[in-house]
Motif scaffolding. Sequence first.
Motif, PDB file in Angstrom:
ATOM      1  N   ASN A 118       0.796  -1.203   0.135  1.00 27.08           N
ATOM      2  CA  ASN A 118      -0.194  -0.226  -0.049  1.00 27.08           C
ATOM      3  C   ASN A 118       0.723   1.336  -0.071  1.00 27.08           C
ATOM      4  OD1 ASN A 118       0.776  -0.007   2.657  1.00 27.08           O
ATOM      5  ND2 ASN A 118      -1.125  -0.389   3.645  1.00 27.08           N
ATOM      6  N   ASP A 119       1.931   1.220   0.536  1.00 29.15           N
ATOM      7  CA  ASP A 119       2.819   2.600   0.406  1.00 29.15           C
ATOM      8  C   ASP A 119       3.086   2.781  -1.108  1.00 29.15           C
ATOM      9  OD1 ASP A 119       4.430  -0.072   0.088  1.00 29.15           O
ATOM     10  OD2 ASP A 119       5.707   0.782   1.761  1.00 29.15           O
ATOM     11  N   GLY A 120       3.491   1.602  -1.849  1.00 26.01           N
ATOM     12  CA  GLY A 120       3.836   1.779  -3.393  1.00 26.01           C
ATOM     13  C   GLY A 120       2.516   2.434  -3.964  1.00 26.01           C
ATOM     14  N   LEU A 121       1.472   1.875  -3.664  1.00 28.87           N
ATOM     15  CA  LEU A 121       0.126   2.309  -4.268  1.00 28.87           C
ATOM     16  C   LEU A 121      -0.346   3.797  -3.900  1.00 28.87           C
ATOM     17  CD1 LEU A 121      -2.016  -1.109  -4.144  1.00 28.87           C
ATOM     18  CD2 LEU A 121      -0.941  -0.055  -6.125  1.00 28.87           C
ATOM     19  N   ALA A 122       0.368   4.278  -2.746  1.00 32.53           N
ATOM     20  CA  ALA A 122      -0.241   5.346  -2.438  1.00 32.53           C
ATOM     21  C   ALA A 122       0.523   6.428  -2.681  1.00 32.53           C
ATOM     22  CB  ALA A 122      -0.086   5.569  -0.781  1.00 32.53           C
ATOM     23  N   LEU A 123       1.667   6.052  -3.463  1.00 32.06           N
ATOM     24  CA  LEU A 123       2.796   7.080  -3.987  1.00 32.06           C
ATOM     25  C   LEU A 123       2.220   8.089  -5.239  1.00 32.06           C
ATOM     26  CD1 LEU A 123       5.974   5.201  -3.964  1.00 32.06           C
ATOM     27  CD2 LEU A 123       5.892   7.491  -3.092  1.00 32.06           C
ATOM     28  N   PRO A 124       1.482   7.426  -6.099  1.00 29.27           N
ATOM     29  CA  PRO A 124       1.027   8.536  -7.363  1.00 29.27           C
ATOM     30  C   PRO A 124      -0.014   9.505  -6.696  1.00 29.27           C
ATOM     31  CG  PRO A 124       0.920   6.122  -7.814  1.00 29.27           C
ATOM     32  CD  PRO A 124       1.229   6.009  -6.445  1.00 29.27           C
ATOM     33  N   PHE A 125      -0.832   8.954  -5.658  1.00 32.66           N
ATOM     34  CA  PHE A 125      -1.702   9.803  -4.990  1.00 32.66           C
ATOM     35  C   PHE A 125      -1.025  11.002  -4.452  1.00 32.66           C
ATOM     36  CE2 PHE A 125      -4.151   5.804  -5.391  1.00 32.66           C
ATOM     37  CZ  PHE A 125      -5.255   6.255  -6.123  1.00 32.66           C
ATOM     38  N   PHE A 126      -0.010  10.799  -3.511  1.00 31.69           N
ATOM     39  CA  PHE A 126       0.672  11.542  -2.668  1.00 31.69           C
ATOM     40  C   PHE A 126       1.520  12.468  -3.727  1.00 31.69           C
ATOM     41  CE2 PHE A 126       4.899  12.868  -1.309  1.00 31.69           C
ATOM     42  CZ  PHE A 126       4.564  13.620  -0.255  1.00 31.69           C
ATOM     43  N   VAL A 127       1.970  12.072  -4.781  1.00 31.12           N
ATOM     44  CA  VAL A 127       2.772  12.903  -5.699  1.00 31.12           C
ATOM     45  C   VAL A 127       1.887  13.785  -6.323  1.00 31.12           C
ATOM     46  CG1 VAL A 127       4.028  13.105  -8.045  1.00 31.12           C
ATOM     47  CG2 VAL A 127       4.608  11.382  -6.125  1.00 31.12           C
ATOM     48  N   LEU A 128       0.673  13.538  -6.825  1.00 26.66           N
ATOM     49  CA  LEU A 128      -0.339  14.565  -7.471  1.00 26.66           C
ATOM     50  C   LEU A 128      -0.834  15.361  -6.567  1.00 26.66           C
ATOM     51  CD1 LEU A 128      -2.077  11.914  -9.731  1.00 26.66           C
ATOM     52  CD2 LEU A 128      -0.269  13.622 -10.421  1.00 26.66           C
ATOM     53  N   ALA A 129      -1.068  14.866  -5.210  1.00 28.32           N
ATOM     54  CA  ALA A 129      -1.772  15.889  -4.299  1.00 28.32           C
ATOM     55  C   ALA A 129      -0.587  16.776  -3.812  1.00 28.32           C
ATOM     56  CB  ALA A 129      -2.179  15.192  -3.344  1.00 28.32           C
ATOM     57  N   LEU A 130       0.471  16.585  -3.796  1.00 31.37           N
ATOM     58  CA  LEU A 130       1.641  17.398  -3.504  1.00 31.37           C
ATOM     59  C   LEU A 130       1.669  18.638  -4.414  1.00 31.37           C
ATOM     60  CD1 LEU A 130       3.856  18.314  -1.507  1.00 31.37           C
ATOM     61  CD2 LEU A 130       5.544  16.730  -2.386  1.00 31.37           C
ATOM     62  N   ALA A 131       1.827  17.878  -5.838  1.00 31.61           N
ATOM     63  CA  ALA A 131       2.027  19.098  -6.821  1.00 31.61           C
ATOM     64  C   ALA A 131       0.779  19.840  -6.874  1.00 31.61           C
ATOM     65  CB  ALA A 131       2.012  18.109  -8.057  1.00 31.61           C
ATOM     66  N   ALA A 132      -0.243  19.493  -6.496  1.00 33.34           N
ATOM     67  CA  ALA A 132      -1.498  20.298  -6.713  1.00 33.34           C
ATOM     68  C   ALA A 132      -1.430  21.552  -5.424  1.00 33.34           C
ATOM     69  CB  ALA A 132      -2.680  19.512  -6.323  1.00 33.34           C
ATOM     70  N   ALA A 133      -0.902  20.957  -4.415  1.00 34.39           N
ATOM     71  CA  ALA A 133      -0.678  21.993  -3.140  1.00 34.39           C
ATOM     72  C   ALA A 133       0.145  22.998  -3.356  1.00 34.39           C
ATOM     73  CB  ALA A 133      -0.494  21.079  -1.857  1.00 34.39           C
ATOM     74  N   VAL A 134       1.395  22.425  -4.096  1.00 31.09           N
ATOM     75  CA  VAL A 134       2.271  23.246  -4.354  1.00 31.09           C
ATOM     76  C   VAL A 134       1.964  24.216  -5.642  1.00 31.09           C
ATOM     77  CG1 VAL A 134       4.819  23.743  -5.465  1.00 31.09           C
ATOM     78  CG2 VAL A 134       4.156  22.035  -3.938  1.00 31.09           C
ATOM     79  N   GLU A 135       1.236  23.823  -6.520  1.00 30.90           N
ATOM     80  CA  GLU A 135       0.873  24.848  -7.681  1.00 30.90           C
ATOM     81  C   GLU A 135      -0.460  25.520  -7.278  1.00 30.90           C
ATOM     82  OE1 GLU A 135      -0.943  23.922 -12.260  1.00 30.90           O
ATOM     83  OE2 GLU A 135      -1.534  22.571 -10.716  1.00 30.90           O
ATOM     84  N   THR A 136      -1.051  25.278  -6.111  1.00 31.47           N
ATOM     85  CA  THR A 136      -1.979  26.192  -5.430  1.00 31.47           C
ATOM     86  C   THR A 136      -1.287  27.612  -4.756  1.00 31.47           C
ATOM     87  OG1 THR A 136      -3.534  24.617  -5.212  1.00 31.47           O
ATOM     88  CG2 THR A 136      -3.875  26.376  -4.060  1.00 31.47           C
ATOM     89  N   ALA A 137      -0.159  27.012  -4.184  1.00 33.46           N
ATOM     90  CA  ALA A 137       0.506  28.055  -3.313  1.00 33.46           C
ATOM     91  C   ALA A 137       1.328  28.797  -4.141  1.00 33.46           C
ATOM     92  CB  ALA A 137       1.280  27.172  -2.135  1.00 33.46           C
ATOM     93  N   GLU A 138       1.885  28.291  -5.154  1.00 36.22           N
ATOM     94  CA  GLU A 138       3.084  29.104  -5.959  1.00 36.22           C
ATOM     95  C   GLU A 138       2.704  29.207  -7.427  1.00 36.22           C
ATOM     96  OE1 GLU A 138       6.539  27.138  -5.568  1.00 36.22           O
ATOM     97  OE2 GLU A 138       6.537  26.908  -3.214  1.00 36.22           O
ATOM     98  N   THR A 139       3.024  30.447  -7.892  1.00 33.46           N
ATOM     99  CA  THR A 139       2.757  30.671  -9.403  1.00 33.46           C
ATOM    100  C   THR A 139       4.192  29.987  -9.905  1.00 33.46           C
ATOM    101  OG1 THR A 139       3.648  32.804  -9.272  1.00 33.46           O
ATOM    102  CG2 THR A 139       1.291  32.431  -8.988  1.00 33.46           C
ATOM    103  N   GLY A 140       3.935  29.275 -11.117  1.00 31.25           N
ATOM    104  CA  GLY A 140       5.316  28.901 -11.782  1.00 31.25           C
ATOM    105  C   GLY A 140       5.611  27.566 -11.546  1.00 31.25           C
ATOM    106  N   ALA A 141       4.641  26.926 -10.496  1.00 32.07           N
ATOM    107  CA  ALA A 141       5.325  25.672 -10.112  1.00 32.07           C
ATOM    108  C   ALA A 141       4.835  24.680 -11.151  1.00 32.07           C
ATOM    109  CB  ALA A 141       4.221  25.215  -8.856  1.00 32.07           C
ATOM    110  N   PRO A 142       5.244  23.504 -11.372  1.00 28.14           N
ATOM    111  CA  PRO A 142       5.288  22.614 -12.632  1.00 28.14           C
ATOM    112  C   PRO A 142       3.616  22.022 -12.322  1.00 28.14           C
ATOM    113  CG  PRO A 142       7.076  21.915 -11.150  1.00 28.14           C
ATOM    114  CD  PRO A 142       6.497  23.061 -10.536  1.00 28.14           C
ATOM    115  N   SER A 143       2.898  22.124 -13.547  1.00 28.14           N
ATOM    116  CA  SER A 143       1.841  21.534 -13.736  1.00 28.14           C
ATOM    117  C   SER A 143       1.325  20.370 -13.405  1.00 28.14           C
ATOM    118  CB  SER A 143       1.129  21.772 -15.087  1.00 28.14           C
ATOM    119  OG  SER A 143       1.805  21.064 -15.909  1.00 28.14           O
ATOM    120  N   LEU A 144       0.122  19.816 -13.169  1.00 23.53           N
ATOM    121  CA  LEU A 144      -0.080  18.579 -12.933  1.00 23.53           C
ATOM    122  C   LEU A 144       0.210  17.669 -13.862  1.00 23.53           C
ATOM    123  CD1 LEU A 144      -3.481  18.915 -10.785  1.00 23.53           C
ATOM    124  CD2 LEU A 144      -1.177  18.088 -10.013  1.00 23.53           C
TER     125      LEU A 144
END
Length: 434
Positions: free
Chosen positions: A156-182
Amino acid sequence: MALILISLSVVAYALFSQRLATTPITGAMIFMVLGVLLGPAALNLIHGPEDQDWIALLLEVTLALVLFTDSLAISAGDWRAKSRLPTRLLLIGMPFTMIIGWVLGLILFPDIDVWAVALVAICLAPTDAALGQAVVTSPRVPSAIRQALNIESGLNDGLALPFFVLALAAAVETAETGAPSLVEVFARSLVLAAIIGGAVGWLGAKVLVWCRERGWVGLEWSQIATLALVLLAFALADTAEGSGFIATWVAGVTFGRATKDRVPGTAMFAEDLGGLLALLSFLGFGAILLGPLIDDVTWQAVAYAALSLTVVRMLPVALSLLGTGLARPTLVFAGWFGPRGLASIVFGLLVAEEALPDGSVILQAVFVTVALSVVLHGATAVWGASRYGAWYEEATAAGRRLPEGDDVGHPRMRRRLLTPFAQHELPEGESDPP
C-alpha cells in the motif's frame, strides 16, 4: 557523542532483541524516544542543518530499500490465486481510508487548503506491519489474516505514492505561481519514473539470472548487485526529476516477476540493511521531526490522530471485507492493526521540504499520528495477537467453520518484519556462508 550513544543503543537493542520480541516494547518505540532525547527538544545533541540533511537522506534511502524489498517479496508470491483479502484491503480499503481521512480532515482543519488536507489523508493511508510485528509473525493468528495484513503493508505504500505525488503537486501549484503543472508532474514523476524503474528491475533481473545460472556470480555478490539496482533506479529517476520512490517500487515488482524465485536470497542483504536503517530512521524522526513539534501540537492534530487510528482505518477495513464471512473479532483485529510508520514519515518529510503555507498543520497531524501509532500498536501487538489467537482457537475447537482458516499458502515473509535477525530463514536451496 551522539554517534557513540546511537551505536551503543543499536548494540544494546541487538543483544536484547529476542527478549523484547515478547514484550510490549518495540525497537521503533525505543529509537523514537531516543531521538527525541538526543534532539533539540532535550539534549540537543542532534541539531542544525547538517544533522537534518543526513537524517533526511537516511529516511529517503530507507524508504527506497523498503519499497523495493517489500514489492519484490510480495510480487514473487502466488497469494492472488489463494486469497482475495489483500486485494480487497488494497483496492477498496485504502481508497476509502483516503476519502474518509480527507472528509474528517476538512471538518477538523477548515482553515487550510483542500489539497493540504488531502495530503494529510494520503500520508497516513499506508500501513507498516513492522510496528506490530507480533501480529504478522504469531502462529496463533490464522495465516490468512497474517498474510492479508503483511501483503497490504508491503504494497500500500507503493500504491499510495501516485496519489501523494499528485496531491503534493496540486498543493504546491495552488501555493506558488510558476510551479510545475499536474500534467508535467504526472508525466515526469509517475510515468517516466515507472518506466525507469521497470527497465532497471527487469533488465537487472534478467542479467542477474543469466549470470547466476552460469555460475559467474555467487550469493554474496548477487545481494550486493541487487542493492545497487535499488540505488540505480532511485538515482536515475531522481536525475530525470521523477519520483525515485515510484521507480524503486516498480523496480521491485518487475524484478520479482522477472526472477520468479530463480535467484533466491538476492534481496537478503537489502532487506536486513533496510531493517537496520528503519530503526535508525525512527531515531531521526524523533530528533528532527517529532521533537521540535511537541510544544506546538494542537488539539485538532491529536483529535485527527485518534480518528486516523480508529475510524479512518477500521471503517474502510470493515467495508472492504464485507461479504467475506469473516467474524467480527477478525474485522476489529484487522482494523486496529494498521500501524503508520516509515512511509508516512517520509511523505511528511517531502511535504516539509516544499515549505507549504499549511505545512505545519500537515506535519503535526501526520507526525502525531505516527508517534501514537508507534506506541499504541507496538504496545498492543503481542497482547492483541494472543487474545485474537485464543478466540480463534476456541471457535475452531467448538466446531465452527471459519473462512479465517482457509489455506492461503505460505508466501515468504519480509525479513524486516522478523524481530531478531537470527530467526531469518534462508530461502530453499541456500545455506549460510562458511
